[in-house]
Design a protein around this motif. Structure first.
Motif, mmCIF file in Angstrom:
data_model
loop_
_atom_site.group_PDB
_atom_site.id
_atom_site.type_symbol
_atom_site.label_atom_id
_atom_site.label_comp_id
_atom_site.label_asym_id
_atom_site.label_seq_id
_atom_site.Cartn_x
_atom_site.Cartn_y
_atom_site.Cartn_z
ATOM 1 N N TYR A 106 22.486 36.702 49.484
ATOM 2 C CA TYR A 106 22.480 37.364 48.271
ATOM 3 C C TYR A 106 23.689 37.650 47.520
ATOM 4 O O TYR A 106 24.803 37.577 48.475
ATOM 5 N N GLU A 107 23.727 37.560 46.277
ATOM 6 C CA GLU A 107 25.267 37.753 45.446
ATOM 7 C C GLU A 107 25.489 39.060 45.561
ATOM 8 O O GLU A 107 24.744 39.937 45.778
ATOM 9 N N ASP A 108 26.955 39.306 45.219
ATOM 10 C CA ASP A 108 27.380 40.696 45.450
ATOM 11 C C ASP A 108 26.746 41.739 44.434
ATOM 12 O O ASP A 108 26.578 42.759 44.766
ATOM 13 N N HIS A 109 26.485 41.035 43.314
ATOM 14 C CA HIS A 109 25.683 42.362 42.309
ATOM 15 C C HIS A 109 24.504 42.706 42.825
ATOM 16 O O HIS A 109 23.851 43.752 42.360
ATOM 17 N N VAL A 110 23.677 41.763 43.417
ATOM 18 C CA VAL A 110 22.288 42.318 43.998
ATOM 19 C C VAL A 110 22.643 43.425 44.923
ATOM 20 O O VAL A 110 22.049 44.398 45.049
ATOM 21 N N LEU A 111 23.761 43.263 45.771
ATOM 22 C CA LEU A 111 23.974 44.317 46.747
ATOM 23 C C LEU A 111 24.348 45.868 46.086
ATOM 24 O O LEU A 111 24.222 46.798 46.681
ATOM 25 N N ARG A 112 25.146 45.493 45.301
ATOM 26 C CA ARG A 112 25.820 46.651 44.455
ATOM 27 C C ARG A 112 24.756 47.495 43.729
ATOM 28 O O ARG A 112 24.597 48.755 43.730
ATOM 29 N N SER A 113 23.712 46.676 43.142
ATOM 30 C CA SER A 113 22.659 47.279 42.537
ATOM 31 C C SER A 113 21.839 48.202 43.423
ATOM 32 O O SER A 113 21.335 49.135 42.947
ATOM 33 N N ALA A 114 21.593 47.508 44.578
ATOM 34 C CA ALA A 114 20.909 48.281 45.720
ATOM 35 C C ALA A 114 21.525 49.601 46.060
ATOM 36 O O ALA A 114 20.850 50.573 46.409
ATOM 37 N N LEU A 115 22.858 49.369 46.058
ATOM 38 C CA LEU A 115 23.613 50.671 46.638
ATOM 39 C C LEU A 115 23.497 51.661 45.445
ATOM 40 O O LEU A 115 23.640 52.879 45.576
ATOM 41 N N ASP A 116 23.605 51.141 44.050
ATOM 42 C CA ASP A 116 23.409 52.106 43.009
ATOM 43 C C ASP A 116 22.154 52.777 43.270
ATOM 44 O O ASP A 116 21.891 54.102 42.851
ATOM 45 N N ASP A 117 20.865 52.226 43.662
ATOM 46 C CA ASP A 117 19.650 52.629 43.610
ATOM 47 C C ASP A 117 19.391 53.961 44.694
ATOM 48 O O ASP A 117 18.787 54.761 44.545
ATOM 49 N N VAL A 118 20.355 53.773 45.506
ATOM 50 C CA VAL A 118 20.233 54.822 46.760
ATOM 51 C C VAL A 118 21.453 55.838 46.459
ATOM 52 O O VAL A 118 21.731 56.554 47.610
ATOM 53 N N GLU A 119 22.357 55.721 45.418
ATOM 54 C CA GLU A 119 23.289 56.592 45.186
ATOM 55 C C GLU A 119 24.581 56.477 46.185
ATOM 56 O O GLU A 119 24.934 57.496 46.342
ATOM 57 N N LEU A 120 24.602 55.177 46.507
ATOM 58 C CA LEU A 120 26.092 55.280 47.195
ATOM 59 C C LEU A 120 26.875 54.082 46.425
ATOM 60 O O LEU A 120 27.663 53.099 47.298
ATOM 61 N N LYS A 121 26.877 54.111 45.275
ATOM 62 C CA LYS A 121 27.614 53.200 44.439
ATOM 63 C C LYS A 121 29.301 53.244 44.887
ATOM 64 O O LYS A 121 30.146 52.519 44.383
ATOM 65 N N GLU A 122 29.712 54.610 45.234
ATOM 66 C CA GLU A 122 31.093 54.682 45.556
ATOM 67 C C GLU A 122 31.612 54.072 46.729
ATOM 68 O O GLU A 122 32.764 53.792 46.864
ATOM 69 N N MET A 123 30.645 53.671 47.546
ATOM 70 C CA MET A 123 30.898 52.616 48.651
ATOM 71 C C MET A 123 31.273 51.376 48.518
ATOM 72 O O MET A 123 30.474 50.544 47.451
ATOM 73 N N ASP A 124 32.567 50.618 48.889
ATOM 74 C CA ASP A 124 32.806 49.339 48.553
ATOM 75 C C ASP A 124 32.163 48.357 49.543
ATOM 76 O O ASP A 124 31.866 48.844 50.744
ATOM 77 N N LEU A 125 31.787 47.441 49.024
ATOM 78 C CA LEU A 125 31.070 46.295 50.059
ATOM 79 C C LEU A 125 31.860 45.829 51.325
ATOM 80 O O LEU A 125 31.559 45.447 52.076
ATOM 81 N N GLN A 126 33.337 45.911 51.060
ATOM 82 C CA GLN A 126 34.186 45.651 52.157
ATOM 83 C C GLN A 126 34.598 46.943 53.008
ATOM 84 O O GLN A 126 35.581 46.852 53.777
ATOM 85 N N THR A 127 33.846 48.037 52.989
ATOM 86 C CA THR A 127 34.095 49.453 53.586
ATOM 87 C C THR A 127 33.552 48.817 54.872
ATOM 88 O O THR A 127 32.608 48.334 55.287
ATOM 89 N N TYR A 128 34.672 49.169 56.072
ATOM 90 C CA TYR A 128 34.405 48.995 57.461
ATOM 91 C C TYR A 128 33.314 49.953 57.936
ATOM 92 O O TYR A 128 33.328 51.209 57.950
ATOM 93 N N ILE A 129 32.261 49.521 58.775
ATOM 94 C CA ILE A 129 31.285 50.444 59.264
ATOM 95 C C ILE A 129 31.522 50.061 60.967
ATOM 96 O O ILE A 129 31.688 49.063 61.509
ATOM 97 N N ASN A 130 31.637 51.342 61.517
ATOM 98 C CA ASN A 130 31.848 51.370 62.977
ATOM 99 C C ASN A 130 30.693 50.886 63.581
ATOM 100 O O ASN A 130 29.585 51.082 63.065
ATOM 101 N N GLU A 131 30.668 50.767 65.082
ATOM 102 C CA GLU A 131 29.430 50.261 65.817
ATOM 103 C C GLU A 131 28.253 51.666 65.549
ATOM 104 O O GLU A 131 28.748 52.824 65.716
ATOM 105 N N ARG A 132 27.128 51.453 65.311
ATOM 106 C CA ARG A 132 26.035 52.235 64.736
ATOM 107 C C ARG A 132 26.408 53.208 63.902
ATOM 108 O O ARG A 132 25.485 54.086 63.734
ATOM 109 N N GLY A 133 27.346 52.769 63.014
ATOM 110 C CA GLY A 133 27.625 53.470 61.857
ATOM 111 C C GLY A 133 28.092 54.882 62.187
ATOM 112 O O GLY A 133 27.867 55.928 61.394
ATOM 113 N N ASN A 134 29.042 54.961 63.087
ATOM 114 C CA ASN A 134 29.319 56.352 63.651
ATOM 115 C C ASN A 134 30.493 56.959 62.494
ATOM 116 O O ASN A 134 30.656 58.172 62.730
#
Length: 408
Positions: free
Chosen positions: A259-287
């Motif tokens: 999927y394109e980046d705009h689709v991912l950002r739209s989904a983050l906006d739907d769950v009120e996580l639009k402040e998170m960048d797509l390049q934000t690093y997630i630790n193992e298991r999201g710790n």
């Protein structure tokens, strides 16, 4: 070799306990349970240490007796040359040569025996890995050409269970017994029941994670006749324990870059996580994220996939009421035209469902609209409502009544 195998078996609990303790360090400290965990670790370590100590002792004993036998043999050969061979038959230099060669040969023999023994000990690791090669494989990932479903399948999201039995081991009794029910397309179904009633096992059956008998059909296609990849990619699930991998947020939302980046950002906006960048690093298991944020990321992943069937396996059991409300609101908004199956931890999350499926001991006890089930004063669902207390029970009945009025 047996001791080495036993040592490997007893090492696993030590490593597992250490890993689990590290993962739950915050919980352990918050409940002041350090002493209990230390005692458990000491017990596991004592068992492993005793086996390891026995292995070291037997290895040293083996080397000691091997060296002694080799030394005795060298002494016997040397004494034989000195006693039984006459001086005119062999010179002193030859005796020295024979003695040095025997010592060298014995040293090589001792080294060879030690290496063979060590090889046998280390082969226990290969033996344990080889055991996994004998495990029964799952069904093929991809469907055969003539049985591969169409790309737009499923269109309606209708699910049918017919005479379904499921067990996690063929030699054990089934955990799901003779399930017969049908879920129409776009219906919102709540699944309730006590712990161990078979709620999560029903989801395992839908994903073909265990041994099945009977038929499970999705839009008239039996799930046994198609590949696992074709089946599982068409069903979205938000589990109780959010699953995230180490990597950037984009990889967690779209692992296969579909999927394109705009689709991912739209989904983050739907769950009120639009402040998170797509390049934000997630630790193992999201710790490095809160439990609520992890669950919202999983919800965003389901929105992006936009499958016709969505499974919620007690998705809001570990989140606060505000996040619970956000998840429920987002699901009602984004999955209106989808079949949603919710395993309930809180009854209020499923009271507005089209139907409630009550399970007990792996069987379907009741299956109908909430208001209809509540008309049976001695029914299983009514008893569950009454056990929540008078105030909560009245609130739940009001929710069911409002849903019934909307339905009519």
């Amino acid at each position: 070799m047996s001791l080495k195998r036993l040592e490997g078996i007893n090492k696993s609990p030590v490593l597992n306990h250490l890993s689990s303790s590290y993962q739950g360090l915050a919980t352990i400290r918050s409940f002041n349970s350090q002493k209990i965990l230390i005692e458990e670790f000491d017990n596991h370590q004592d068992v492993h240490s005793s086996v390891w100590s026995m292995f070291i002792r037997t290895s040293v004993t083996y080397d000691f007796w091997l060296d002694n036998l080799c030394s005795i043999y060298a002494c016997i050969v040397t004494m034989s040359l000195l006693i039984f061979v006459r001086n005119d038959e062999i010179v002193e230099s030859s005796i020295g040569l024979v003695t040095t060669q025997i010592v060298g040969l014995i040293g090589f023999l001792a080294f060879t025996m030690q290496q063979i023994t060590e090889l046998g000990n280390q082969m226990t690791s290969v033996e344990r890995v080889y055991e996994y090669t004998n495990l029964e494989s799952e069904s093929p990932l991809n469907s055969l050409t003539d049985k591969k479903p169409e790309e737009k399948w499923p269109e309606n999201g209708k699910i049918q269970f017919k005479n379904v039995y499921m067990s996690y081991d063929p030699s054990e009794a089934p955990v799901l017994k003779n399930l017969n029910f049908s879920i129409d397309g776009n219906e919102k179904i709540g699944i309730v029941g006590r712990t161990g009633a078979g709620k999560s096992s029903l989801i395992s059956a839908l994903f073909r994670l265990a041994y099945l008998e009977g038929e499970i059909k999705i839009d008239e296609i039996e799930t046994k006749q198609i590949g696992l990849h074709d089946l599982r990619t068409k069903i979205s699930i938000i589990p109780q324990e959010p699953f995230l991998i180490a990597g950037v947020l984009r990889k967690n939302l779209d692992p296969f870059d579909l999927y394109e980046d705009h689709v991912l950002r739209s989904a983050l906006d739907d769950v009120e996580l639009k402040e998170m960048d797509l390049q934000t690093y997630i630790n193992e298991r999201g710790n490095n994220l809160s439990v609520g944020q992890r669950q919202l990321v999983c919800l965003a992943r389901a929105i992006i996939k936009n499958n016709k069937i969505l499974i919620l396996d007690e998705a809001t059991a570990n989140v606060d009421s505000k996040t619970d409300e956000l998840i429920q609101k987002t699901i009602r908004k984004k999955f209106t035209d989808c079949t949603v199956v919710t395993i309930a931890h809180r009854l209020n999350t499923v009271m507005d469902s089209d139907k409630i499926l009550v399970m007990d001991a792996g069987r379907v006890v009741e299956f109908d609209r909430p208001q209809v089930l509540l008309q049976n004063s001695h029914g299983a669902f009514t008893n569950m409502i009454n056990q929540t207390g008078e105030t909560m029970a009245n609130s739940l009945r009001n929710l069911a009544r409002d849903k019934h009025m909307d339905f009519n």
